[in-house]
Enzyme design. Structure first.
Site, PDB file in Angstrom:
ATOM      1  N   ARG A 244      11.257  12.727  68.299  1.00 58.01           N
ATOM      2  CA  ARG A 244      10.528  13.526  69.294  1.00 58.01           C
ATOM      3  C   ARG A 244      11.495  14.419  70.063  1.00 58.01           C
ATOM      4  NH1 ARG A 244      10.573   9.837  74.034  1.00 58.01           N
ATOM      5  NH2 ARG A 244      11.750   8.024  73.335  1.00 58.01           N
ATOM      6  N   GLY A 245      10.934  15.243  70.942  1.00 61.30           N
ATOM      7  CA  GLY A 245      11.753  16.055  71.843  1.00 61.30           C
ATOM      8  C   GLY A 245      12.711  17.003  71.123  1.00 61.30           C
TER       9      GLY A 245
ATOM     10  N   ARG B 157      12.916   5.120  65.322  1.00 61.20           N
ATOM     11  CA  ARG B 157      12.896   3.665  65.526  1.00 61.20           C
ATOM     12  C   ARG B 157      11.500   3.110  65.267  1.00 61.20           C
ATOM     13  NH1 ARG B 157      15.530   2.488  71.220  1.00 61.20           N
ATOM     14  NH2 ARG B 157      14.149   4.211  71.771  1.00 61.20           N
TER      15      ARG B 157
ATOM     16  N   ASP C 131      18.142   2.042  64.750  1.00 58.14           N
ATOM     17  CA  ASP C 131      18.409   1.915  66.184  1.00 58.14           C
ATOM     18  C   ASP C 131      19.931   1.983  66.313  1.00 58.14           C
ATOM     19  OD1 ASP C 131      19.096   0.930  68.747  1.00 58.14           O
ATOM     20  OD2 ASP C 131      17.179  -0.119  68.877  1.00 58.14           O
TER      21      ASP C 131
ATOM     22  N   GLY D 297      19.544   9.619  72.710  1.00 58.55           N
ATOM     23  CA  GLY D 297      20.008   9.433  74.081  1.00 58.55           C
ATOM     24  C   GLY D 297      18.955   8.774  74.940  1.00 58.55           C
TER      25      GLY D 297
ATOM     26  N   TYR E 143      24.502   7.548  82.941  1.00 62.68           N
ATOM     27  CA  TYR E 143      24.112   8.640  82.035  1.00 62.68           C
ATOM     28  C   TYR E 143      25.177   9.746  82.014  1.00 62.68           C
ATOM     29  CZ  TYR E 143      21.236  12.400  80.042  1.00 62.68           C
ATOM     30  OH  TYR E 143      20.759  13.419  79.259  1.00 62.68           O
TER      31      TYR E 143
ATOM     32  N   LYS F 217      27.706  10.919  78.895  1.00 62.89           N
ATOM     33  CA  LYS F 217      27.688  12.286  78.352  1.00 62.89           C
ATOM     34  C   LYS F 217      29.059  12.957  78.525  1.00 62.89           C
ATOM     35  CE  LYS F 217      23.395  12.504  76.929  1.00 62.89           C
ATOM     36  NZ  LYS F 217      23.100  12.550  75.496  1.00 62.89           N
TER      37      LYS F 217
HETATM   38  P1  NDP Z   1      13.460  12.078  74.349  1.00 65.33           P
HETATM   39  O1  NDP Z   1      13.398  10.903  75.268  1.00 65.33           O
HETATM   40  O2  NDP Z   1      12.248  12.896  74.115  1.00 65.33           O
HETATM   41  O3  NDP Z   1      14.057  11.653  72.916  1.00 65.33           O
HETATM   42  C1  NDP Z   1      15.151  10.796  72.825  1.00 65.33           C
HETATM   43  C2  NDP Z   1      15.477  10.591  71.361  1.00 65.33           C
HETATM   44  O4  NDP Z   1      16.548   9.651  71.269  1.00 65.33           O
HETATM   45  C3  NDP Z   1      14.300   9.996  70.587  1.00 65.33           C
HETATM   46  O5  NDP Z   1      14.312  10.487  69.271  1.00 65.33           O
HETATM   47  C4  NDP Z   1      14.630   8.509  70.632  1.00 65.33           C
HETATM   48  O6  NDP Z   1      14.037   7.743  69.601  1.00 65.33           O
HETATM   49  C5  NDP Z   1      16.137   8.564  70.430  1.00 65.33           C
HETATM   50  N1  NDP Z   1      16.736   7.298  70.829  1.00 65.33           N
HETATM   51  C6  NDP Z   1      16.811   6.748  72.067  1.00 65.33           C
HETATM   52  N2  NDP Z   1      17.408   5.547  72.000  1.00 65.33           N
HETATM   53  C7  NDP Z   1      17.723   5.335  70.700  1.00 65.33           C
HETATM   54  C8  NDP Z   1      18.356   4.281  69.993  1.00 65.33           C
HETATM   55  N3  NDP Z   1      18.783   3.170  70.606  1.00 65.33           N
HETATM   56  N4  NDP Z   1      18.514   4.397  68.652  1.00 65.33           N
HETATM   57  C9  NDP Z   1      18.084   5.502  68.005  1.00 65.33           C
HETATM   58  N5  NDP Z   1      17.473   6.541  68.607  1.00 65.33           N
HETATM   59  C10 NDP Z   1      17.304   6.440  69.942  1.00 65.33           C
HETATM   60  O7  NDP Z   1      14.625  12.958  74.977  1.00 65.33           O
HETATM   61  P2  NDP Z   1      15.116  14.465  74.738  1.00 65.33           P
HETATM   62  O8  NDP Z   1      14.575  15.035  73.506  1.00 65.33           O
HETATM   63  O9  NDP Z   1      14.934  15.173  76.018  1.00 65.33           O
HETATM   64  O10 NDP Z   1      16.686  14.183  74.616  1.00 65.33           O
HETATM   65  C11 NDP Z   1      17.445  14.440  73.454  1.00 65.33           C
HETATM   66  C12 NDP Z   1      18.899  14.511  73.851  1.00 65.33           C
HETATM   67  O11 NDP Z   1      19.080  15.594  74.760  1.00 65.33           O
HETATM   68  C13 NDP Z   1      19.388  13.257  74.583  1.00 65.33           C
HETATM   69  O12 NDP Z   1      20.681  12.935  74.154  1.00 65.33           O
HETATM   70  C14 NDP Z   1      19.379  13.683  76.039  1.00 65.33           C
HETATM   71  O13 NDP Z   1      20.310  12.936  76.793  1.00 65.33           O
HETATM   72  C15 NDP Z   1      19.743  15.145  75.931  1.00 65.33           C
HETATM   73  N6  NDP Z   1      19.346  15.971  77.062  1.00 65.33           N
HETATM   74  C16 NDP Z   1      18.025  16.114  77.426  1.00 65.33           C
HETATM   75  C17 NDP Z   1      17.683  16.907  78.514  1.00 65.33           C
HETATM   76  C18 NDP Z   1      16.269  17.099  78.962  1.00 65.33           C
HETATM   77  O14 NDP Z   1      16.055  17.667  80.053  1.00 65.33           O
HETATM   78  N7  NDP Z   1      15.271  16.709  78.230  1.00 65.33           N
HETATM   79  C19 NDP Z   1      18.724  17.627  79.288  1.00 65.33           C
HETATM   80  C20 NDP Z   1      20.053  17.395  78.816  1.00 65.33           C
HETATM   81  C21 NDP Z   1      20.337  16.609  77.748  1.00 65.33           C
HETATM   82  P3  NDP Z   1      12.648   6.929  69.862  1.00 65.33           P
HETATM   83  O15 NDP Z   1      11.535   7.917  69.702  1.00 65.33           O
HETATM   84  O16 NDP Z   1      12.660   5.876  68.836  1.00 65.33           O
HETATM   85  O17 NDP Z   1      12.720   6.376  71.267  1.00 65.33           O
END
Ligand code: NDP
Length: 238
Positions: free
Chosen positions: A18-19, A40, A54, A83, A146, A150
């Site tokens: 996602r995201g 996951r 994971d 993340g 966090y 980073k």
């Molecule tokens: P989301 O919460 O929408 O997505 C997070 C992603 O990380 C998901 O695909 C999630 O998988 C995966 N994830 C989390 N934990 C694990 C794990 N233990 N093992 C495998 N996968 C994992 O966040 P964003 O899309 O916003 O974030 C993406 C990246 O961008 C991150 O690193 C975040 O820190 C960074 N970021 C985001 C910002 C924002 O404003 N949104 C700003 C700056 C940086 P699952 O679906 O299974 O949970």
């Protein structure tokens, strides 16, 4: 690597469910890459080769790389996007939350870079992009775990570029500003308005805009060791 070798370049997006990660995986697919993406249990977009992983499970990332190699025979680009963010003041922060954020955001990135170098080193080419956050420079109260995780990516890339460069591999960090995803849903509306107010573009990014930057940065052939803020100018003007 397996016997079959993909004619198209192969990208692995870690955290593609996602995201920003999902938008990035879709972008590479649109650009003609064969794309593998980790999740996951919730799956990935049609057309992307899903791998359950994971990143905090020992050996899971190693297995994901092995699966890509066995299926596609090559690996051109790795995006480490997985993340998690938590909100805990330092005085109340629990060890398990600190550990979970560090394991996901920083230790997972270490494991991914190590695996990427092993596979790409054999080919003598490749590009790695790690997803950081602009907040690692400015800091946010309640986010020391966090922002530290980073900021650690910066140090990782600075040393990794010396080991990767002579082998034809580039490694860079993209630091997004606030982006419309589930992660931002944790932020209060008033805080979101304040973030928009501090942005020269006066808006929050769409995940596709960050994916666009990640794709382009991954393809720049003379860029390595760089930390690129993709923030709409937020955090840069003072
Ligand atoms: P989301 O919460 O929408 O997505 C997070 C992603 O990380 C998901 O695909 C999630 O998988 C995966 N994830 C989390 N934990 C694990 C794990 N233990 N093992 C495998 N996968 C994992 O966040 P964003 O899309 O916003 O974030 C993406 C990246 O961008 C991150 O690193 C975040 O820190 C960074 N970021 C985001 C910002 C924002 O404003 N949104 C700003 C700056 C940086 P699952 O679906 O299974 O949970």
């Amino acid at each position: 690597m397996g016997k079959f070798i993909s004619e198209s370049p192969v990208a692995l997006v870690i955290g593609a469910s996602r995201g920003i990660g999902q938008a990035t995986a879709e972008r590479f697919l649109k650009e003609g890459y064969v794309v593998a993406g980790t999740h996951r249990g919730s799956g990935v977009t049609n057309g992307i080769h899903g791998i359950e992983c994971d990143v905090t499970t020992p050996g899971a990332l190693k297995a994901a790389f092995k699966e890509v190699a066995a299926n596609f025979g090559r690996l051109d680009t790795v995006i480490y996007n997985a993340g998690v963010a938590r909100q805990d003041l330092l005085v109340r922060m629990r060890d398990e939350d600190l550990r979970s954020v560090m394991e996901t955001n920083l230790f997972g990135a270490f494991a991914a870079v190590q695996e990427a170098l092993r596979y790409m080193g054999r080919a003598g080419a490749g590009s790695i992009v790690l997803i950081s956050s602009e907040s690692s420079r400015a800091g946010i109260p309640g986010s020391a775990h966090y922002t530290s995780s980073k900021a650690g990516l910066d140090g990782l890339v600075r040393s990794a570029m010396w080991e990767a460069g002579p082998r034809g591999i580039r490694i860079n960090v993209v630091a997004p500003g606030p982006t419309k995803t589930d992660m931002l849903a944790q932020v209060e509306d008033a805080d979101l308005d304040a973030l928009v107010g501090k942005s020269p573009l006066r808006r929050i990014a769409e995940p596709e805009e960050i994916a666009d930057a990640i794709f382009k940065i991954s393809t720049l052939t003379y860029l390595t060791g760089a930390l690129i803020p993709v923030t709409g100018g937020e955090g840069l003007g003072y």
